[in-house]
Design an enzyme around this catalytic site. Structure first.
Site, short mmCIF file in Angstrom:
data_model
loop_
_atom_site.label_atom_id
_atom_site.label_comp_id
_atom_site.label_asym_id
_atom_site.label_seq_id
_atom_site.Cartn_x
_atom_site.Cartn_y
_atom_site.Cartn_z
N ALA A 1 -76.25 4.92 67.85
CA ALA A 1 -75.78 4.00 68.89
C ALA A 1 -76.79 3.90 70.02
CB ALA A 1 -74.41 4.45 69.41
N ASP A 2 -77.28 5.03 70.50
CA ASP A 2 -78.27 5.00 71.57
C ASP A 2 -79.49 4.18 71.17
OD1 ASP A 2 -77.04 6.45 73.56
OD2 ASP A 2 -77.90 8.36 72.99
N LYS A 3 -80.00 4.40 69.97
CA LYS A 3 -81.24 3.73 69.56
C LYS A 3 -81.01 2.27 69.23
CE LYS A 3 -82.28 6.87 66.50
NZ LYS A 3 -83.01 7.56 65.42
#
Length: 405
Positions: free
Chosen positions: A174-176
């Site tokens: 999700a972050d990336k």
């Protein structure tokens, strides 16, 4: 303009980005901009980004996770609780093209750093808020980390459908993913500014971004509003979608077209399956995907990996061996395209970086060391017009102003 780069003429040459984000989401987005040649100034509190201490380290403050998302940047320490530091940031805003942050909007407003204030001060500024959830929504303002967003957006449920147990992907997906979306949103706003002459505020919410990413294929029958069907793309959800076991290991093999499957079955001696109507075209194969992959697995299990790699190459069926993480630095393709770069820090310690995967014919940015905490504070603030006395007053160990909150 001085930057972390020692060359000129890059795609984003002359572009200055003030990055007030931390952890992975925002720093990954700003690293992409730095890899295109932007002068990314990482604004950190006196304690620094927490990822400076995440994972193994050869030198204090340069831990593994920090190294992976902060190359080609400069670091400035500002304690934004102090009015002097906020004034210094405003001086930087005057010459900036982008300001990106991941704080709650209410906190930025209390600091006098909301989009209305900064965009009025610098009308060409692209002001990017990187949030967990879109403003005005039911979850607005709630904390969000990668695990939370993977759970909410359906990732953990996809894993349950495939494995029987809700799980997170073993990567900060999700972050990336949201970092990639933030980078292209900022670039789109900059492109619009080139036409209009004005910047704008934008927000990149993790939840909506990751839900959009997942539902590309998994909204599936939900697209058909008049005759809705089940959600979830069967081909990628079947438990049989995994590397096939051979007699001596595993292989990634992907017959996809009608011709691929026909060739595979015929050369495997299964003319009966080549003629089976369940596998005649992609519509039929999708309906019977579990059976198809199970049969393919039984066939592949009869020979070694080398046999299947050679056969697939001859039949023009996509196939590859299964790399371990440890294999990647020695992978012949990655080595031949100079994907990894060894860099020395100013202390002489050796580090290994990946380069940007993108190649532009007229823009090349060589990986440079991630910055030490506050390494460029004086340099950057001098560029903004602050004198040495003002810079000295901003030192992290200076006593806070009585008005600091």
């Amino acid at each position: 303009m001085t930057s972390a780069h020692s060359f000129e003429g890059t795609a984003l040459d002359g572009l200055r980005v003030l990055d007030l984000t931390a952890v992975v989401f925002g720093p990954y987005a700003s690293q992409i901009l730095a890899d295109y040649g932007a002068d990314v100034i990482k604004i950190e509190p006196p304690a620094g980004d927490s990822t400076r201490h995440t994972g193994p380290a050869q030198e204090p403050g340069l831990s593994a996770i920090f190294l992976g998302i902060n190359r080609n940047k400069r670091s400035v320490v500002l304690d934004l609780k102090r009015p002097e530091a906020r004034a210094a940031l405003l001086a930087l805003v005057d010459g900036a093209d982008v300001l990106m942050h991941s704080m709650r909007p209410a906190k930025m407003a209390r600091l006098g750093l909301g989009p209305e204030v900064l965009c009025a001060r610098n009308p060409r500024l692209v002001y990017a808020g990187l949030y967990g959830f879109g403003s005005g929504g039911a979850y607005d303002g709630q904390p969000a980390y990668d695990d939370i967003i993977q759970g909410l957006s359906g990732v953990a449920d996809l894993m349950r459908r495939q494995t029987g147990t809700p799980q997170y992907l073993p990567t900060v997906a999700a972050d990336k993913t949201c970092g990639l979306i933030a980078a292209h949103a900022i670039l789109a706003a900059l492109f619009q500014r080139e036409r209009s002459g004005r910047g704008q505020a934008l927000e990149v919410p993790m939840y909506e971004s990751m839900a959009s990413f997942l539902l590309v294929e998994h909204l599936y029958g939900g697209h058909l509003a008049d005759t809705p069907g089940p959600l979830g793309y069967p081909r990628v959800l079947t438990p049989w979608r995994r590397p096939y076991q051979t007699t001596d290991g595993h292989i990634c093999m992907m017959p996809y077209t009608d011709a691929h499957w026909q060739r595979f079955f015929v050369h495997a001696g299964r003319d009966d399956l080549a003629a089976d109507p369940r596998f005649a075209d992609i519509t039929a194969r999708t309906r019977h995907i579990e059976t198809l992959y199970a049969l393919a697995g039984e066939i592949v299990a009869g020979h070694d990996t080398a046999h299947w790699l050679a056969l697939c190459q001859r039949l023009e069926i996509p196939a590859a061996p299964v790399n371990r993480l440890e294999d990647l630095p020695e992978d012949p393709h990655l080595r031949s395209v100079d994907f990894f770069a060894d860099v020395q820090s100013d202390s002489g310690a050796a580090y290994r970086y990946t380069r940007s995967p993108v190649r532009l014919a007229a823009s090349r940015v060589t990986p440079a060391m991630a910055p030490r905490l506050g390494q460029h504070t004086a340099q950057v603030l001098r560029e903004a017009g602050l004198d040495d006395a003002a810079i000295a007053a901003l030192a992290p160990n200076a006593p806070p102003s009585p008005s600091a909150s």
